[in-house]
Every structure is written in structure tokens, then in C-alpha cells.
Write a protein that holds these residues in place. Structure first.
Motif, short mmCIF file in Angstrom:
data_model
loop_
_atom_site.label_atom_id
_atom_site.label_comp_id
_atom_site.label_asym_id
_atom_site.label_seq_id
_atom_site.Cartn_x
_atom_site.Cartn_y
_atom_site.Cartn_z
N TYR A 84 0.83 -1.22 0.00
CA TYR A 84 0.00 0.00 0.00
C TYR A 84 0.86 1.26 0.00
CZ TYR A 84 -4.34 -2.52 1.21
OH TYR A 84 -5.44 -3.32 1.22
N SER A 85 0.30 2.31 -0.58
CA SER A 85 0.93 3.63 -0.48
C SER A 85 0.62 4.23 0.89
CB SER A 85 0.38 4.54 -1.58
OG SER A 85 -0.99 4.81 -1.29
N HIS A 86 1.28 5.35 1.19
CA HIS A 86 1.04 6.01 2.48
C HIS A 86 -0.43 6.38 2.63
CE1 HIS A 86 2.19 8.47 6.01
NE2 HIS A 86 1.19 9.24 5.60
N GLY A 87 -0.99 6.91 1.55
CA GLY A 87 -2.39 7.34 1.61
C GLY A 87 -3.33 6.17 1.85
N MET A 88 -3.05 5.03 1.21
CA MET A 88 -3.90 3.85 1.41
C MET A 88 -3.79 3.33 2.84
SD MET A 88 -3.09 1.98 -2.18
CE MET A 88 -4.03 0.51 -1.92
N ARG A 89 -2.60 3.44 3.39
CA ARG A 89 -2.44 3.01 4.79
C ARG A 89 -3.24 3.93 5.71
NH1 ARG A 89 3.12 0.25 5.57
NH2 ARG A 89 3.48 -0.46 3.46
N GLN A 90 -3.18 5.25 5.41
CA GLN A 90 -3.95 6.20 6.22
C GLN A 90 -5.43 5.87 6.17
OE1 GLN A 90 -3.32 8.08 8.50
NE2 GLN A 90 -2.00 9.82 8.10
N LYS A 91 -5.89 5.54 4.97
CA LYS A 91 -7.31 5.22 4.83
C LYS A 91 -7.65 3.94 5.61
CE LYS A 91 -7.87 7.21 0.20
NZ LYS A 91 -8.06 6.88 -1.22
N THR A 92 -6.74 2.97 5.57
CA THR A 92 -6.97 1.72 6.30
C THR A 92 -7.08 1.97 7.79
OG1 THR A 92 -5.66 0.58 4.62
CG2 THR A 92 -6.08 -0.63 6.63
N VAL A 93 -6.16 2.79 8.31
CA VAL A 93 -6.21 3.12 9.75
C VAL A 93 -7.51 3.84 10.07
CG1 VAL A 93 -5.05 4.34 11.61
CG2 VAL A 93 -3.72 3.34 9.83
N MET A 94 -7.87 4.73 9.17
CA MET A 94 -9.08 5.53 9.37
C MET A 94 -10.32 4.62 9.45
SD MET A 94 -9.95 8.77 9.30
CE MET A 94 -11.53 9.56 9.41
N ILE A 95 -10.41 3.69 8.50
CA ILE A 95 -11.57 2.78 8.49
C ILE A 95 -11.59 1.94 9.77
CG2 ILE A 95 -12.64 0.81 7.30
CD1 ILE A 95 -11.39 1.97 4.69
N ALA A 96 -10.40 1.39 10.13
CA ALA A 96 -10.32 0.56 11.35
C ALA A 96 -10.72 1.38 12.58
CB ALA A 96 -8.92 0.01 11.50
N ALA A 97 -10.35 2.67 12.56
CA ALA A 97 -10.65 3.53 13.71
C ALA A 97 -12.15 3.82 13.81
CB ALA A 97 -9.87 4.83 13.61
N LEU A 98 -12.83 3.80 12.67
CA LEU A 98 -14.25 4.18 12.67
C LEU A 98 -15.20 3.00 12.83
CD1 LEU A 98 -14.26 6.87 9.83
CD2 LEU A 98 -14.14 7.21 12.31
N VAL A 99 -14.69 1.79 12.61
CA VAL A 99 -15.56 0.61 12.61
C VAL A 99 -16.29 0.43 13.94
CG1 VAL A 99 -15.43 -1.92 12.71
CG2 VAL A 99 -14.64 -0.73 10.69
N HIS A 100 -15.63 0.74 15.03
CA HIS A 100 -16.30 0.52 16.33
C HIS A 100 -17.02 1.77 16.82
CE1 HIS A 100 -13.44 2.59 19.09
NE2 HIS A 100 -12.61 2.39 18.09
N ASP A 101 -17.21 2.74 15.92
CA ASP A 101 -17.99 3.94 16.21
C ASP A 101 -17.51 4.66 17.47
OD1 ASP A 101 -19.87 5.77 15.65
OD2 ASP A 101 -21.58 4.65 16.45
N PRO A 102 -16.30 5.20 17.43
CA PRO A 102 -15.72 5.80 18.65
C PRO A 102 -16.40 7.11 19.04
CG PRO A 102 -14.33 6.27 16.77
CD PRO A 102 -15.41 5.35 16.27
N GLN A 103 -16.39 7.40 20.33
CA GLN A 103 -16.93 8.68 20.82
C GLN A 103 -15.87 9.76 20.81
OE1 GLN A 103 -19.09 8.26 24.55
NE2 GLN A 103 -19.48 6.12 24.04
#
Lengths: 263, 620
Positions: A146-165
Motif C-alpha cells: 500500500y501507499s502512504h495514503g492507502m495506509r492512512q485510509k486503512t487506519v481511518m476505516i479501522a478507527a471508525l468501525v467501532h464507532d468511537p466517541q
């Protein structure tokens, strides 16, 4: 200087740091940092290099233990009830070190498991987010490609999956193309509108100026200014842009001197 | 503008001159080599105290090994010369045949061994230095010639490895020279030979690397080479393990002839042997001839290396940078690795159904990561060499008690428990490493775990399960394989049918042996996990750097101590359970199980508690 929190909404604090001190030997990275961020607020955290931004974020996300002081997330003390605090937050670092030999789907499911997100809900949210971030067709590739941007998106998705407050973002748009950066900004705004608290550290003052409800400026391990853009403008009456305010408060004269030498 | 304003004075009409360098330009190659040695020197002298202590221990160990090698080389030469002298007929002596010539086999074996090691080290080091070094981006875009970068990287990489090989080769040859009463000519020739020895394998290794990297990504090649080196090590271990058996089938003269096969006329090591041997015997003409051949061949190898390096190296580097990195998961025999199983990561099911989702997530994540990185596989494959060796031994030379039949009901449990002992040892070597690096394997990704709501106890439990589950599978498989191998040999020797042979299997004892192995494995894994958690190394780029030698040594001492106690206590009752004259067998069972299980419970509980206590103190 205004370093109190009178302007915070509702008094419903989701992030509370009280007299945080962090020492590395004789060096004091944080020197009594106190701040509060309310529910649904987008909070910008600015400061020159080495001012203590990353140390503060690392303490507030539980990655680092303070020498003294107290940090609470959603009312849960990070020292005494760390699991409850971490369960309601997510962290997106500036350099997304991910498991190179996992695929994005595997990584996201792994993070969902850590947060005890029900598998069916995690799968549904993940697929939606993969589509939104245009990562679905590469989600079964190993992250090492993955490129840096794709990694950022992956982290972002993982961070949002559990619906953080509460969401902590360290330089959230680094490495993203303008379209993806805009998409992320829109996502943050939507999250905040739904009641999530967003704490972002950035060097891009334009982002802070356009996105943040309140901004804190840190220098030498201390908060030297805190408030809305209007409050900060009043604080440095002769300046209008956040860049001017920032340079004024953090020692802009030094930058002028560097520019003169380089010229 | 005038000088008074502070600007440089430039004569009217002339172009501005480029600024003069502040120091004379230095040859790039020398500068790069010196920089590399500064870094090495600083790493040793300014490193942490424990690191310097480790270097001192390694150096001390080398001195001891070197001294032993010198003594062995001298003794072997003296023995061989004495042995051959007794064989010489008066006619041979009259013809001037020297018994010392027979000892050349020691010279040839040492130099051939050294050359083989340099080939093995050379290829790996050339690959790591030329393509995988972290400073290549910076060096290749700097205004330094690519040839200088290539040469300095190759030299800097190969020298430490060759120094080690050289020391271990030279010392027995010093003993050889002293025992043969060789003079200055021998010592000078030995020095020249050691300088020439690495040139050929290094040159061919480097050319091979730059050629292969044109076709294959360097990282993948590195992983494959790692596996090949492990396979070669396993082959050498098997060969050495069988060496003592040669005495049973061959006499000394035959062994000598066997060793003499390394003296192949086209082997560069043989050319060096002839040069040094002739110098030792003051045969100037022969020595000079072989010296010229060796120097000529070395130059002939270096010239093409020099010529191809510039173009191919840069070409390979560019290809590596622009390689398609898109990698999908392939369907393989490891069913849990398949893309459609991704959702399993967050879902407790199957044998892991009793665990909480965060624990299952970590277990299944590690179960995916470990097999996917061939570098990990290369490291955990090494101990398996012992398992393969033991299986081969059981077929060729099966264990027997008192030279009798190995298949009686009386001796069967003793041999089965011995198989459990060996299986536990092999599985412990493999999976203690997995446990020891359980936390370190998280590396720079530790922030993911640290910022998530997984408790230290859950994390430690996950890492415990990650190492113990495959430990149980491997030890069980090894016990079955060991017993199967011994059974095959027993059946062949006694001319038994398959049914009759299977009838010899004592199933309850076999299951108990597996139980013992798993219990001991739990203790070994827990101890290793505790030590690895107390001293994690999260700052690594290659899996080789995860475990430091001090942590490895500590874990072997602690888990070894525990394993001896627990294995002995648990295995003895099983081993003697079929002894016909033994009374009150239940007392042995009671004592063994109490001591074995009690010790294990205390060790596992204490170690996991300690590990969980250490986790919050780890700064990622």
C-alpha cells in the motif's frame, strides 16, 4: 492568556487533562498541561516542533504514562480505568505503522475484535467505509504493497468501525491527495455533528482554521493559548490569520531571522 | 556592489566562480568505507553496557573456540603424520615421499570449509549490503559514484563475516604448521591464501545477486536465501550427526580417502591448498605456479564484477524500487489464511470459542503473520533440524535398551517417554522463540494494541496461546513420527507384519507422553513469554533483530531448569509403569504428577502474572 475552558459546550467533557507533567530524565516534555474538550467538538492542537503535542496525544491515548497529572476520556481515568477509556476512543497516528503481512480486511477485522465489535456490524460498517474510501478493490491485498495514503485510509476505516466517541488524529491529512483529504475532513465534520469529539494535532494551520471549533496552542510543554478563532484573534489584536497569530504567540521573530539568513 | 557591502567581489564581465570546497575532495570509496567503520566503532563503544558485555562474551567465546581449533589442528596433523609414516615402505622413503604430504588433507578440508562458508555468507551479505541496506536511498541519489557505493557496501558487508570465518580457519592451520615444523614460507603463504580466499566466492556471489535481483524482488530473494541457508545448515547437522557412525562402517584409511574427496582439481580451495602446501615444503617452483594461478583467477573474477557492477547494480536497484508491490493472499494449504476467513479475526469460534474477542483477534492475527514472513520461518526451522535428525537416527540406528529388542512391552514406555523428551526439546526450541518474541513481534505496530481496550492479562493470554497451541501440535506430531520411525525399524528387523508392528504401540503411554510434552511446553512457553515481556525490543526492522542474545541465554537457562525438573517428575512414572517387578506403582504416579503438575502450575501462573505486570510499563 486564556488557557481556561469557559467556552466549552455543555460542560460535558470528553477529554480532560489536568496538570499533566512528563519528564524524560531532566528534560520536561510537558509542564503542567491542562485542557478540556467537550462532546461533539473539533479541537485543534497546534505548536512548534518539540512543543509537546505528540507527548500530550500519546498520554491521552494511553500510549505513554505521565510522570504526574491526570487524564480522563469520557469520564474514565486513564490510570485507574484504562480499558473503559480506550474502548470509546480511536487514534490515528501520523505515521501509520501497520502489520505489513495482513490485508486491509484482516486488519480491520482484527481491530474490530480488539474493540469487541459484533462481527456482523463490523463487517457491514467495514464494507461501507471501504467503498467510501475507495479501497474495496484492494482490501484483500497485503498492506505491504500500500501507499502512504492507502495506509492512512486503512487506519481511518479501522478507527471508525467501532464507532468511537473520541477520535485522536495526529497530522490527519499527511500523505493524502487533495480529494482524499477533503473526504476525510467531511467525515470528521459528520462525526462531530453526530456527537463525536475530535482532537487533532496539525501543522497545517489552514485545516485548523477551517475545521476546528476551538484551538489550543502549546509551547514548551504548556498551553499558551486556547479559544475559538475569534478569541485568538482578539488575543493577538493586530493579526487576522491563524498563521500570524501562531507566529506571534510562539516566537515568530525567530522565523523572520531564519528567513533573513537564508535570503 | 563593492566588497564593503559584504558581497563577494566578481570581476566585471566574468561568470561567477563556483564556491571552493571547504576541504579537499576525498576518494568516495575510502570515504564511504571509513564512514562505515566509524558507525561500527560507535555502535560498539557507545552502545548500552549490556550490549558491550555481549560483545565481550562473544569475543571470549571466539578465543576459546579458536584455541581449541588450533590445538585440534595441531593434534590431528601430528596424529595423521605419525599414522602415515608407519605406512611408508622403505622404497617410498627412498623416493623422498614425505609423510607430511598426507596431512595436506587437513589443509584442504579447512580451506574448502572456509570457502563454503564464505559462499554462504557472501551471497546473503552481498544481497543485504547491496539492496536491503537502509541508507541506499540516500547514497544512490548523492553525488557519489555508484561503483564506489557498490564496492564499499560489498567490502563493508563481507569483511565482518569473513573475519570470523578467517579466524576459525587460520587457527587450526596454525596448529597444522607448528605440528609439521613449517617455516616462514608456510606462514607467509597462509596469509596470502587467506587474503585470496574470499575474492572468488564474493565476486561470484555479488554477480549472482545483481543478476537475480533483475528478475526477483530483493526482499523475496532474501527470504528464500534464508531458507536455503537453514536447509544447508540442517544438511550439515545431519552429516555431522552421522559422522560418528562412519567409524562403525569404515576404517581410518577409508575415512582419510573419503575426506580426500574435497581435493577436487577444479576447486579453488584445492589450488590454494597446493600453493600453501608447496610453500610449507619449500617447493618454490610449485608454490609460485599455484600462486600465479590463484592471483590470475582472482583478478579474472574481479574484472567482470567491476565491469558489470556499475550498470547492473543501478538497473537492479531501479527495478526493485519500481517493482509491483501488489500482493494478494494466495489459496494455500493453510486454510485459515484465505481471504474469505478474514472475518474470523474478530470472531471467537472453533477451538478458540472459549476466549474473548480481543484474545482471539491477537491469536488469529499472529497465526496469519508468522507463516507469511519467510524470515520468521527460517529462524524457527533451524531447531527442526534436530527433529529430522532424530527421525533418521531412529530408522538407521534405533534406540535400544541394553542392546536388546526395542519392541517389548517392558521397554516400550521408556523409549516412548524418551521420544517425548526429544519432541519436547525440539518443540521448546521452536516455540520458546515464538513466546520470547511474542511482544517484540508487535514492533512499531505496538501502538495498535496499546491504544485498544485489551487488558494486559488478555494480551499475555493471547501470546501464551499463540505459542502453546502449535507447540502441542508439533510435539504430538514429532512423538508420533519418532515412534513410527522406531516401529518401522523394529518391524523390519523382526520381520513383522504391519498389524503385528502396530500391535506394539502402547496407546495410553503414547497419549501420556503427549500430555507430558504439552504440560512441560506450557511451562517453557510461559517462562519465555515472561522474559520476553520484561525485555521486549520493539525497535527492529528485520525479525532477526527482535531477540537479543542476553534474552535468549536467560530464557534457555530458566526454562531449561524448569523443564528438567518437570520432565523428569512426569516422565519417570510413565517410563517405569510397565516394569513387572515394581510394586506400589501408584506412589510413583502420585509423586511424579504432584511434583510435575505443581511445579508447572507455579511456573505458568507466576510467569504469566509477571508478564501481565510488565505489559503496562512497555513504552511503544
Amino acid at each position: 492568556m486564556n488557557t481556561t475552558n469557559e467556552a466549552a459546550p455543555d460542560g460535558d467533557w470528553m477529554i480532560e487533562a489536568t496538570d499533566l507533567v512528563k519528564r524524560y530524565g531532566t528534560f520536561e516534555a510537558l509542564n503542567g498541561m491542562t485542557l478540556r474538550v467537550g462532546r461533539g467538538e473539533i479541537f485543534g492542537f497546534l505548536g512548534p516542533n518539540g512543543a509537546g503535542k505528540t507527548t500530550t496525544i500519546r498520554i491521552l491515548t494511553g500510549l505513554l504514562q505521565p510522570t504526574s497529572g491526570r487524564a480522563r476520556i469520557g469520564g474514565h481515568d486513564l490510570a485507574t480505568d484504562p480499558l473503559a477509556a480506550r474502548a470509546i476512543m480511536s487514534f490515528i497516528p501520523d505515521t501509520p505503522y501497520l502489520y505489513e503481512k495482513l490485508t486491509a480486511r484482516e486488519y480491520i477485522h482484527f481491530v474490530a475484535g480488539l474493540y469487541k465489535t459484533p462481527p456482523d456490524i463490523a463487517a457491514r460498517r467495514m464494507e461501507e467505509l471501504l467503498e467510501v474510501f475507495e479501497l474495496a478493490d484492494r482490501a484483500d491485498d497485503l498492506i505491504e504493497g500500500y501507499s502512504h495514503g492507502m495506509r492512512q485510509k486503512t487506519v481511518m476505516i479501522a478507527a471508525l468501525v467501532h464507532d468511537p466517541q473520541v477520535l485522536f488524529l495526529d497530522e490527519p491529512t499527511v500523505g493524502l491527495d487533495p480529494r482524499s483529504a477533503k473526504l476525510m475532513r467531511d467525515v470528521y465534520r459528520q462525526l462531530a455533528a453526530r456527537g463525536a469529539t475530535i482532537f487533532l494535532s496539525t501543522h497545517i494551520l489552514e485545516i485548523a482554521e477551517r475545521m476546528c471549533d476551538r484551538i489550543g496552542i502549546v509551547q514548551n510543554g504548556k498551553l499558551i493559548a486556547l479559544g475559538t478563532m475569534d478569541e485568538l484573534r482578539r488575543l493577538a489584536a493586530q493579526n487576522t490569520s491563524l498563521e500570524d497569530i501562531f507566529l506571534e504567540l510562539t516566537g515568530g521573530a525567530a522565523f523572520a531571522e531564519i528567513a533573513r539568513v537564508l535570503a | 556592489m563593492s566588497a564593503a557591502t559584504g558581497d563577494a567581489a566578481v570581476p566585471p564581465g566574468s561568470a561567477p566562480r563556483p564556491p571552493r570546497p571547504s576541504r579537499p575532495a576525498q576518494p568516495a570509496f575510502g570515504w564511504l568505507v571509513r564512514s562505515r567503520w566509524w558507525i561500527a566503532w560507535n555502535t560498539i563503544t557507545r552502545g548500552a553496557r549490556w550490549r558491550r558485555l555481549t560483545y565481550a562474551i562473544v569475543l571470549g567465546g571466539l578465543v576459546v573456540i579458536g584455541a581449541a581449533a588450533a590445538v585440534m589442528g595441531g593434534f590431528a596433523t601430528w596424529f595423521l603424520r605419525d599414522f602415515t609414516a608407519r605406512d611408508l615402505t622403505p622404497e617410498q622413503i627412498a623416493l623422498g615421499i614425505d609423510a607430511r604430504a598426507a596431512t595436506d588433507v587437513i589443509l584442504a578440508t579447512s580451506l574448502s570449509g572456509a570457502m563454503l562458508l564464505v559462499v554462504m555468507v557472501g551471497f546473503t551479505v552481498a544481497l543485504a549490503s547491496l539492496y536491503l541496506a537502509r541508507d541506499l536511498d540516500m547514497l544512490l541519489v548523492s553525488p557519489v559514484s555508484r561503483r564506489a557505493v557498490f564496492a564499499s557496501k560489498l567490502l563493508g558487508g563481507i569483511l565482518p563475516g569473513f573475519a570470523l570465518v578467517g579466524i576459525l580457519t587460520v587457527l587450526p592451520l596454525i596448529g597444522h604448521g607448528i605440528a609439521n615444523d613449517y617455516g616462514m614460507a608456510y606462514w607467509s603463504a597462509l596469509v596470502v591464501a587467506m587474503l585470496l580466499l574470499p575474492i572468488l566466492p564474493t565476486a561470484f556471489g555479488a554477480v549472482a545477486v545483481v543478476l537475480i535481483v533483475r528478475r526477483m524482488p530483493a526482499h523475496r530473494l532474501g527470504e528464500i536465501v534464508g531458507l536455503i541457508v537453514v536447509a544447508m545448515t540442517m544438511a550439515i547437522v545431519l552429516l555431522l550427526g552421522s559422522a560418528n557412525r562412519l567409524q562403525e562402517t569404515m576404517n581410518f584409511r577409508e575415512i582419510l580417502d573419503y575426506l580426500g574427496r574435497v581435493r577436487h582439481p577444479y576447486s579453488p580451495a584445492e589450488w590454494l591448498t597446493r600453493f600453501v602446501a608447496a610453500a610449507g615444503r619449500h617447493d618454490v617452483r610449485t608454490a609460485l605456479t599455484w600462486l600465479l594461478i590463484n592471483v590470475g583467477v582472482s583478478i579474472a573474477a574481479l574484472v567482470p564484477l567491476y565491469l558489470v557492477s556499475d550498470r547492473l547494480y543501478q538497473d537492479g536497484w531501479i527495478r526493485m524500487q519500481s517493482a509491483n508491490l501488489r500482493k494478494s493472499i494466495r489459496r494455500g494449504i493453510l486454510w485459515w489464511q484465505r481471504p474469505e476467513r478474514a472475518a474470523d479475526l474478530g470472531r471467537p469460534s472453533g477451538v478458540l470459542a472459549w476466549l474473548s474477542p480481543p484474545v482471539v483477534a491477537v491469536v488469529r492475527k499472529d497465526a496469519r503473520l508468522l507463516p507469511r514472513d519467510l524470515t520468521n520461518s527460517a529462524q524457527i526451522l533451524s531447531p527442526l533440524a534436530f527433529g529430522v535428525f532424530f527421525i533418521v537416527q531412529q530408522i538407521l540406528y534405533p534406540l535400544r535398551i541394553g542392546g536388546g529388542d526395542s519392541g517389548t512391552a517392558f521397554t516400550q514406555p521408556v523409549l516412548t517417554m524418551f521420544a517425548a523428551f526429544v519432541a519436547s526439546g525440539v518443540a521448546a526450541m521452536v516455540f520458546s522463540r515464538v513466546a520470547l518474541t511474542g511482544l517484540s513481534v508487535e514492533g512499531k505496530h505496538f501502538w495498535i494494541i496499546q491504544s485498544s481496550p485489551i487488558s494486559p492479562r488478555q494480551l499475555v493470554l493471547a501470546k501464551f496461546v499463540v505459542a502453546l497451541l502449535p507447540y502441542g501440535v508439533l510435539s504430538g506430531a514429532l512423538i508420533v513420527l519418532f515412534e513410527g520411525a522406531r516401529l518401522i525399524r523394529t518391524a523390519v528387523d523382526a520381520q513383522l507384519s504391519l498389524t503385528a508392528a502396530l500391535g506394539l504401540v502402547d496407546v495410553p503411554i503414547l497419549l501420556y507422553a503427549w500430555f507430558v510434552s504439552i504440560v512441560v511446553g506450557a511451562g517453557v512457553v510461559a517462562v519465555s513469554l515472561a522474559i520476553g515481556t520484561a525485555r521486549p525490543n520493539l525497535k527492529w526492522d528485520s525479525p532477526h533483530e527482535m531477540m537479543t542474545p542476553d534474552v535468549g541465554c536467560l530464557s534457555i537457562i530458566f526454562y531449561g531448569l524448569y523443564a528438567v525438573i518437570a520432565l523428569f517428575a512426569l516422565a519417570v512414572p510413565g517410563a517405569i509403569s510397565r516394569f513387572p517387578t515394581l510394586e506400589h506403582v501408584w506412589l510413583y504416579w502420585l509423586a511424579g504428577l504432584t511434583i510435575g503438575l505443581g511445579t508447572t502450575a507455579a511456573v505458568v501462573g507466576g510467569s504469566l502474572w509477571l508478564a501481565a505486570h510488565e505489559v503496562p510499563h512497555i513504552d511503544g
